[in-house]
Design a protein around this motif. Structure first.
Motif, PDB file in Angstrom:
ATOM      1  N   HIS A   1       0.799  -1.218   0.000  1.00 17.18           N
ATOM      2  CA  HIS A   1       0.000   0.000   0.000  1.00 17.18           C
ATOM      3  C   HIS A   1       0.839   1.277   0.000  1.00 17.18           C
ATOM      4  CE1 HIS A   1      -3.359  -2.650   0.642  1.00 17.18           C
ATOM      5  NE2 HIS A   1      -2.738  -3.169   1.679  1.00 17.18           N
ATOM      6  N   THR A   2       2.151   1.143   0.109  1.00 16.84           N
ATOM      7  CA  THR A   2       3.027   2.311   0.127  1.00 16.84           C
ATOM      8  C   THR A   2       2.932   3.051  -1.206  1.00 16.84           C
ATOM      9  OG1 THR A   2       4.579   1.197   1.612  1.00 16.84           O
ATOM     10  CG2 THR A   2       5.413   3.098   0.392  1.00 16.84           C
ATOM     11  N   MET A   3       2.623   4.320  -1.119  1.00 17.32           N
ATOM     12  CA  MET A   3       2.568   5.175  -2.307  1.00 17.32           C
ATOM     13  C   MET A   3       4.003   5.596  -2.615  1.00 17.32           C
ATOM     14  SD  MET A   3      -0.601   4.990  -2.908  1.00 17.32           S
ATOM     15  CE  MET A   3      -0.922   6.200  -4.173  1.00 17.32           C
TER      16      MET A   3
ATOM     17  N   THR B   1       1.744   3.676  -9.024  1.00 19.88           N
ATOM     18  CA  THR B   1       1.378   4.583  -7.939  1.00 19.88           C
ATOM     19  C   THR B   1       1.825   4.033  -6.593  1.00 19.88           C
ATOM     20  OG1 THR B   1      -0.783   3.519  -7.837  1.00 19.88           O
ATOM     21  CG2 THR B   1      -0.605   5.539  -9.152  1.00 19.88           C
ATOM     22  N   ASP B   2       1.528   2.775  -6.357  1.00 21.95           N
ATOM     23  CA  ASP B   2       1.915   2.138  -5.096  1.00 21.95           C
ATOM     24  C   ASP B   2       2.741   0.890  -5.403  1.00 21.95           C
ATOM     25  OD1 ASP B   2       0.003   0.360  -6.040  1.00 21.95           O
ATOM     26  OD2 ASP B   2      -1.444   0.797  -4.476  1.00 21.95           O
TER      27      ASP B   2
END
Length: 76
Positions: free
Chosen positions: A23-25, A61-62
């Protein structure tokens, strides 16, 4: 390589302080800049034999989208 190993190795390779997960952007990391992008491209090429283009980077993005680009099948 497991995803857990990938997160650890990517953190080390990109020299980021934050813990990484799917989930890290990636572009919101404090350390993200053009040099970090080039390191990411090299890391993926060296470890997965996958070429990431500038257009691909725009769509990432992530970390989940990075994994999708690399290919889920390349992870244990």
């Amino acid at each position: 390589m497991t995803k857990k190993e990938f997160f650890f190795n990517l953190k080390d390779e990109l020299e980021v302080e934050a813990n990484l997960d799917e989930h890290t952007m990636i572009k919101e990391l404090d350390e993200w800049d053009s040099m970090t992008a080039m390191v990411l491209v090299g890391y993926v090429a060296d470890n997965f034999n996958v070429t990431i283009s500038a257009k691909d980077l725009d769509g990432i993005t992530d970390i989940a989208s990075l994994i999708k680009k690399i290919g889920e099948e390349k992870f244990d």
